[in-house]
Design a protein around this motif. Structure first.
Motif, PDB file in Angstrom:
ATOM      1  N   TRP A  30       0.824  -1.205   0.000  1.00 29.26           N
ATOM      2  CA  TRP A  30       0.000   0.000   0.000  1.00 29.26           C
ATOM      3  C   TRP A  30       0.861   1.259   0.000  1.00 29.26           C
ATOM      4  CZ3 TRP A  30      -5.467   0.115   0.249  1.00 29.26           C
ATOM      5  CH2 TRP A  30      -6.074  -1.147   0.358  1.00 29.26           C
ATOM      6  N   LEU A  33      -0.295   4.619  -1.503  1.00 25.89           N
ATOM      7  CA  LEU A  33      -1.498   5.245  -0.973  1.00 25.89           C
ATOM      8  C   LEU A  33      -1.219   6.725  -0.730  1.00 25.89           C
ATOM      9  CD1 LEU A  33      -4.331   4.199  -0.025  1.00 25.89           C
ATOM     10  CD2 LEU A  33      -3.372   4.059   2.277  1.00 25.89           C
ATOM     11  N   THR A  34      -2.222   7.576  -0.886  1.00 21.27           N
ATOM     12  CA  THR A  34      -2.018   9.001  -0.638  1.00 21.27           C
ATOM     13  C   THR A  34      -1.414   9.200   0.747  1.00 21.27           C
ATOM     14  OG1 THR A  34      -4.233   9.303   0.291  1.00 21.27           O
ATOM     15  CG2 THR A  34      -3.986   9.629  -2.086  1.00 21.27           C
ATOM     16  N   ALA A  37      -3.771   9.511   3.787  1.00 17.52           N
ATOM     17  CA  ALA A  37      -4.450   8.255   4.126  1.00 17.52           C
ATOM     18  C   ALA A  37      -3.471   7.275   4.766  1.00 17.52           C
ATOM     19  CB  ALA A  37      -5.073   7.639   2.884  1.00 17.52           C
ATOM     20  N   LYS A  38      -2.273   7.194   4.195  1.00 18.30           N
ATOM     21  CA  LYS A  38      -1.255   6.274   4.726  1.00 18.30           C
ATOM     22  C   LYS A  38      -0.860   6.663   6.143  1.00 18.30           C
ATOM     23  CE  LYS A  38       2.571   6.310   2.432  1.00 18.30           C
ATOM     24  NZ  LYS A  38       3.530   6.050   1.337  1.00 18.30           N
ATOM     25  N   THR A  73      -9.904   4.638   5.544  1.00 14.07           N
ATOM     26  CA  THR A  73      -8.739   3.899   5.061  1.00 14.07           C
ATOM     27  C   THR A  73      -8.644   2.527   5.710  1.00 14.07           C
ATOM     28  OG1 THR A  73      -7.590   6.025   4.803  1.00 14.07           O
ATOM     29  CG2 THR A  73      -6.245   4.031   4.674  1.00 14.07           C
ATOM     30  N   ILE A  77      -8.467  -0.969   3.603  1.00 14.69           N
ATOM     31  CA  ILE A  77      -7.382  -1.943   3.782  1.00 14.69           C
ATOM     32  C   ILE A  77      -7.941  -3.292   4.202  1.00 14.69           C
ATOM     33  CG2 ILE A  77      -5.393  -2.532   5.236  1.00 14.69           C
ATOM     34  CD1 ILE A  77      -4.709   0.458   5.269  1.00 14.69           C
ATOM     35  N   THR A  87      -4.870  -0.128  -3.363  1.00 15.35           N
ATOM     36  CA  THR A  87      -4.300   1.217  -3.355  1.00 15.35           C
ATOM     37  C   THR A  87      -4.913   2.062  -4.469  1.00 15.35           C
ATOM     38  OG1 THR A  87      -2.194   0.407  -2.470  1.00 15.35           O
ATOM     39  CG2 THR A  87      -2.174   2.554  -3.561  1.00 15.35           C
ATOM     40  N   TYR A  88      -4.993   1.495  -5.660  1.00 16.83           N
ATOM     41  CA  TYR A  88      -5.545   2.226  -6.804  1.00 16.83           C
ATOM     42  C   TYR A  88      -6.981   2.657  -6.541  1.00 16.83           C
ATOM     43  CZ  TYR A  88      -7.667   3.028 -11.359  1.00 16.83           C
ATOM     44  OH  TYR A  88      -8.380   3.566 -12.399  1.00 16.83           O
ATOM     45  N   THR A  90      -8.620   2.913  -3.639  1.00 10.85           N
ATOM     46  CA  THR A  90      -8.722   3.854  -2.521  1.00 10.85           C
ATOM     47  C   THR A  90      -8.280   5.248  -2.946  1.00 10.85           C
ATOM     48  OG1 THR A  90      -8.273   2.047  -0.962  1.00 10.85           O
ATOM     49  CG2 THR A  90      -8.054   4.294  -0.130  1.00 10.85           C
ATOM     50  N   ASN A  91      -7.164   5.326  -3.667  1.00 10.32           N
ATOM     51  CA  ASN A  91      -6.694   6.626  -4.159  1.00 10.32           C
ATOM     52  C   ASN A  91      -7.710   7.261  -5.103  1.00 10.32           C
ATOM     53  OD1 ASN A  91      -4.321   6.531  -2.721  1.00 10.32           O
ATOM     54  ND2 ASN A  91      -3.062   5.859  -4.440  1.00 10.32           N
TER      55      ASN A  91
END
Length: 215
Positions: A30, A33-34, A37-38, A73, A77, A87-88, A90-91
């Motif tokens: 991940w 991830l932005t 968010a990360k 987030t 996950i 990841t794609y 969620t972003n």
């Protein structure tokens, strides 16, 4: 109660979804991830995330100890796990400021017990269907200790329901999937809670049993 379900009562009662329904958060998968968010889930890096962990993230939000990004987030996950495209997706959901506002507004509705309104907000996000909307609603209503908390309604659960109730063997002729309509989602929740009351189990036990498809 469906006789098809009652014969699995012991199996359903022995399930412990809050602890056993969990996935490992591999931070390296991940990594793109932005950043915001990360950072919101940094404390959970390279650890298992269970249902109770996601529920607790919503509790933190409702108590004003985090913003919407933390529970959102965590849900993504937990839901995407190690599928590779989490990841794609969620972003993509977070790429528009409009979507971020919608998520926050929806979570505020959940906090106030306005579940239909929360659903109506979330359904506006392009690509976010009932599978993930129901996850957000489930964890949110669970965190509120709502007696009639909503349940996850994804394609595996929908297909299992059809299979469980298929007495004529016609399921193989059909393409089964969960409806995105709130009215249908509400009927699904009512049905599962009704069965749960009869079996004297948590409704999420039946949802997980259906998801697992062990029948």
């Amino acid at each position: 109660m469906s006789s098809a379900l009652s014969k699995y009562s012991t199996q359903i009662q022995e399930l412990t979804p809050l602890l056993d329904s969990k996935f490992f958060y591999d931070a390296s998968r991940w990594d793109k991830l932005t950043n915001d968010a990360k950072n919101s889930v940094n404390a959970h890096s390279n650890q298992e995330i269970s249902r109770i962990d996601v529920i607790n993230s919503f509790s933190q939000y409702f108590k004003g100890k985090s913003d919407y990004l933390y529970p959102f987030t965590m849900t993504m996950i937990w839901g995407f796990a190690d599928t590779g495209y989490g990841t794609y997706r969620t972003n993509k959901y977070l790429s528009l400021n409009e979507n971020r506002i919608i998520i926050n507004d929806a979570f505020e509705c959940i906090a106030e017990g306005k579940i239909k309104e929360a659903h109506q907000y979330l359904i506006k996000i392009n690509g976010l269907n009932i599978s993930y909307i129901s996850k957000l609603l489930y964890f949110g209503t669970r965190a509120r200790n709502q007696k009639d908390y909503t349940l996850i309604f994804d394609i595996r659960v929908a297909r299992a329901l059809a299979k469980l109730l298929d007495t004529e063997g016609i399921m193989s002729l059909l393409s089964i999937g969960p409806s995105n309509k709130y009215e249908d989602f509400e009927r699904y929740n009512t049905l599962i809670h009704h069965w749960a009351d009869e079996l004297k189990v948590e409704a999420e036990n039946i949802e997980v049993f259906l998801f697992n498809g062990d029948f």
